[in-house]
Design a protein around this motif. Structure first.
Motif, mmCIF file in Angstrom:
data_model
loop_
_atom_site.group_PDB
_atom_site.id
_atom_site.type_symbol
_atom_site.label_atom_id
_atom_site.label_comp_id
_atom_site.label_asym_id
_atom_site.label_seq_id
_atom_site.Cartn_x
_atom_site.Cartn_y
_atom_site.Cartn_z
ATOM 1 N N HIS A 160 4.836 -4.575 -0.254
ATOM 2 C CA HIS A 160 3.616 -4.743 -1.034
ATOM 3 C C HIS A 160 2.521 -5.339 -0.155
ATOM 4 O O HIS A 160 2.787 -6.250 0.642
ATOM 5 C CB HIS A 160 3.859 -5.645 -2.248
ATOM 6 C CG HIS A 160 2.651 -5.827 -3.127
ATOM 7 N ND1 HIS A 160 2.118 -4.791 -3.861
ATOM 8 C CD2 HIS A 160 1.872 -6.914 -3.370
ATOM 9 C CE1 HIS A 160 1.074 -5.221 -4.535
ATOM 10 N NE2 HIS A 160 0.897 -6.506 -4.251
ATOM 11 N N ASP A 161 1.302 -4.800 -0.302
ATOM 12 C CA ASP A 161 0.130 -5.366 0.344
ATOM 13 C C ASP A 161 0.311 -5.477 1.861
ATOM 14 O O ASP A 161 -0.105 -6.460 2.479
ATOM 15 C CB ASP A 161 -0.177 -6.738 -0.259
ATOM 16 C CG ASP A 161 -1.605 -7.208 0.028
ATOM 17 O OD1 ASP A 161 -2.468 -6.351 0.254
ATOM 18 O OD2 ASP A 161 -1.837 -8.430 0.025
ATOM 19 N N GLY A 162 0.931 -4.469 2.459
ATOM 20 C CA GLY A 162 1.102 -4.442 3.910
ATOM 21 C C GLY A 162 2.225 -5.313 4.431
ATOM 22 O O GLY A 162 2.402 -5.441 5.651
ATOM 23 N N LEU A 163 3.007 -5.911 3.539
ATOM 24 C CA LEU A 163 4.095 -6.799 3.940
ATOM 25 C C LEU A 163 5.440 -6.228 3.497
ATOM 26 O O LEU A 163 5.521 -5.455 2.543
ATOM 27 C CB LEU A 163 3.911 -8.192 3.328
ATOM 28 C CG LEU A 163 2.612 -8.933 3.657
ATOM 29 C CD1 LEU A 163 2.575 -10.273 2.930
ATOM 30 C CD2 LEU A 163 2.452 -9.126 5.162
ATOM 31 N N VAL A 164 6.485 -6.636 4.213
ATOM 32 C CA VAL A 164 7.861 -6.320 3.832
ATOM 33 C C VAL A 164 8.588 -7.647 3.635
ATOM 34 O O VAL A 164 8.638 -8.474 4.543
ATOM 35 C CB VAL A 164 8.577 -5.478 4.897
ATOM 36 C CG1 VAL A 164 9.992 -5.131 4.445
ATOM 37 C CG2 VAL A 164 7.796 -4.203 5.187
ATOM 38 N N GLY A 191 6.332 -4.855 12.023
ATOM 39 C CA GLY A 191 7.643 -5.442 11.807
ATOM 40 C C GLY A 191 7.750 -6.884 12.239
ATOM 41 O O GLY A 191 8.818 -7.498 12.155
ATOM 42 N N ASP A 192 6.633 -7.458 12.731
ATOM 43 C CA ASP A 192 6.656 -8.840 13.221
ATOM 44 C C ASP A 192 6.967 -9.815 12.083
ATOM 45 O O ASP A 192 6.446 -9.686 10.975
ATOM 46 C CB ASP A 192 5.311 -9.217 13.842
ATOM 47 C CG ASP A 192 5.042 -8.472 15.144
ATOM 48 O OD1 ASP A 192 6.001 -7.914 15.708
ATOM 49 O OD2 ASP A 192 3.874 -8.437 15.579
ATOM 50 N N SER A 193 7.814 -10.804 12.384
ATOM 51 C CA SER A 193 8.151 -11.830 11.405
ATOM 52 C C SER A 193 6.990 -12.807 11.268
ATOM 53 O O SER A 193 6.468 -13.316 12.258
ATOM 54 C CB SER A 193 9.416 -12.571 11.834
ATOM 55 O OG SER A 193 9.747 -13.562 10.904
ATOM 56 N N LEU A 194 6.575 -13.059 10.016
ATOM 57 C CA LEU A 194 5.455 -13.962 9.752
ATOM 58 C C LEU A 194 5.933 -15.347 9.340
ATOM 59 O O LEU A 194 5.440 -16.356 9.828
ATOM 60 C CB LEU A 194 4.549 -13.372 8.672
ATOM 61 C CG LEU A 194 3.916 -12.009 8.995
ATOM 62 C CD1 LEU A 194 3.090 -11.524 7.810
ATOM 63 C CD2 LEU A 194 3.052 -12.104 10.251
ATOM 64 N N THR A 195 6.884 -15.398 8.423
ATOM 65 C CA THR A 195 7.370 -16.695 7.953
ATOM 66 C C THR A 195 8.664 -16.500 7.171
ATOM 67 O O THR A 195 9.005 -15.381 6.757
ATOM 68 C CB THR A 195 6.330 -17.397 7.059
ATOM 69 O OG1 THR A 195 6.746 -18.728 6.779
ATOM 70 C CG2 THR A 195 6.116 -16.652 5.757
ATOM 71 N N GLY A 212 0.389 -10.787 -10.317
ATOM 72 C CA GLY A 212 0.359 -10.234 -8.964
ATOM 73 C C GLY A 212 0.951 -11.142 -7.914
ATOM 74 O O GLY A 212 0.746 -10.921 -6.711
ATOM 75 N N ASN A 213 1.690 -12.152 -8.343
ATOM 76 C CA ASN A 213 2.364 -13.035 -7.401
ATOM 77 C C ASN A 213 3.784 -12.539 -7.135
ATOM 78 O O ASN A 213 4.215 -11.521 -7.683
ATOM 79 C CB ASN A 213 2.387 -14.467 -7.951
ATOM 80 C CG ASN A 213 1.009 -15.082 -8.012
ATOM 81 O OD1 ASN A 213 0.245 -15.004 -7.047
ATOM 82 N ND2 ASN A 213 0.660 -15.667 -9.150
ATOM 83 N N GLY A 234 0.555 -15.028 -0.744
ATOM 84 C CA GLY A 234 -0.222 -15.433 0.437
ATOM 85 C C GLY A 234 0.065 -16.849 0.870
ATOM 86 O O GLY A 234 0.353 -17.093 2.046
ATOM 87 N N SER A 235 0.004 -17.811 -0.055
ATOM 88 C CA SER A 235 0.342 -19.190 0.305
ATOM 89 C C SER A 235 1.838 -19.434 0.214
ATOM 90 O O SER A 235 2.366 -20.319 0.886
ATOM 91 C CB SER A 235 -0.394 -20.178 -0.607
ATOM 92 O OG SER A 235 0.198 -20.215 -1.909
#
Length: 345
Positions: A160-164, A191-195, A212-213, A234-235
């Motif tokens: 969703h929203d460009g994230l996996v 595919g980079d890990s964000l958090t 939408g959360n 996001g947060s």
């Protein structure tokens, strides 16, 4: 590996057994505009069935699957089905009867991945590998694959929203228990890990809340301590937490109602299956675990409709339909171990 030449007839018979497109002579009536449902039957039958909600017709065992089918999705009018034991993706055309086209092997085949769930970002397929702590990115057209390390014993996946996003159940195989659960978030294109976010015990499912959360369904250790979390998108801060007092196997939102499929495996009474309803904004139960909506045995999967919802009852092989008021209005015998439901696009 030593190769052997086999007669053509056994090969043809084996292919028909695994991927027979017409395993029944039943007539299935449908018209353009009808609402059609595909059921994934992952028990002994290992088949797909079709239900026409518009006229009540059903086509049982419309096509075969691979071994231990576990999940499925639609992408550009094509059905992709994940076979856990066979370690492959079966690809089907829909006419609307499923017609098997080809297999995508997930590998290396010598390594037991225990492929679990799949999702799509619209271009790629993303697959969790429970036994190898991996996330696979697969090109549905070419079969090209890339593996990413994720948390221990991954299960659910959401794009969703460009994230996996992936749930890590952290199952401890030696002690048959669970460590602290987590959700890994990756950037979809690279595919980079964000958090990685720590959550409750045994996170199984990811879904979007009415606001939408991010919703995280944590089943717990199967002692009626399941939890549903809402994380601000996001947060990733937890903004809502609901104690569920049951062992949820699936969850979905029907407007502002949270629906939970929570098993119910007793042989008696006739409707021992459990579906609960919770008003998400207030936390008030409409149907609590102590007094749920009763379904056929083993409520396992859910599918919200424009009016009402469907329940996949794994233990009885049935699909139950409920109206908006929670009344059971229809039921179909779809196939042994019916696990997941999809509405044809």
């Amino acid at each position: 590996m030593k190769q052997m030449l086999l007669p053509a007839l056994p090969i043809i018979l084996a292919a028909l057994l695994l991927f027979g497109c017409d395993t029944t002579d039943d007539e299935f009536n449908y018209s353009p505009g009808d609402t059609l449902i595909v059921t994934l039957n992952s028990g002994e039958s290992e088949t797909l069935s079709l239900i026409n909600l518009s006229n009540g017709d059903m086509l049982p065992h419309a096509a075969g699957t691979g071994r231990l089918p576990n999940d499925m999705l639609f992408l550009r009018d094509t059905l992709y089905l994940l076979n856990s034991d066979q370690q492959s993706i079966s690809v089907y055309d829909l006419k609307p009867e499923p017609v098997h086209l080809r297999e995508i092997e997930l590998g290396p085949q010598a390594v037991d991945l225990n492929v679990w769930n799949l999702a799509t970002d619209g271009d790629w397929l993303w697959i969790t590998c429970f036994l190898q702590d991996q996330l696979l990115k697969v090109n549905p057209a070419t079969g090209q694959q890339q593996a990413f390390a994720t948390g221990p014993a991954p299960s659910g996946v959401l794009c969703h929203d460009g994230l996996v996003l992936v749930t890590n159940t952290n199952y401890q195989f030696l002690s048959f228990s669970w460590g602290e659960g987590s959700v890994t978030i990756r950037e979809g294109s690279s595919g980079d890990s964000l958090t990685t976010i720590m959550v409750d015990l045994n996170p199984q499912r990811l879904l979007l809340t009415p606001e939408g959360n991010l919703g995280v369904m944590c089943t717990g250790d199967y002692s009626s301590n399941g939890v549903m979390l809402e994380l601000e998108w996001g947060s990733w801060n937890v903004i809502q937490r609901r104690e569920l007092a049951c062992d949820p196997l699936d969850a979905c939102f029907l407007d502002n109602l949270l629906l939970l499929a929570a098993g119910g495996w007793d042989e008696q009474p006739d409707l021992p299956g459990i579906v609960c309803q919770l008003d998400w904004s207030t936390g008030d139960w409409l149907y609590p675990p102590q007094s749920p909506l009763w379904t056929h045995r083993g409520a396992f999967g859910l599918l919200p409709l424009q009016s009402g919802f469907l329940v996949a009852c794994f233990g009885s092989g049935r699909v139950d339909r409920y109206n908006q008021g929670g009344d059971l209005i229809n039921s179909w015998e779809a196939g042994d171990g019916v696990q997941k439901l999809l509405q044809l696009p």
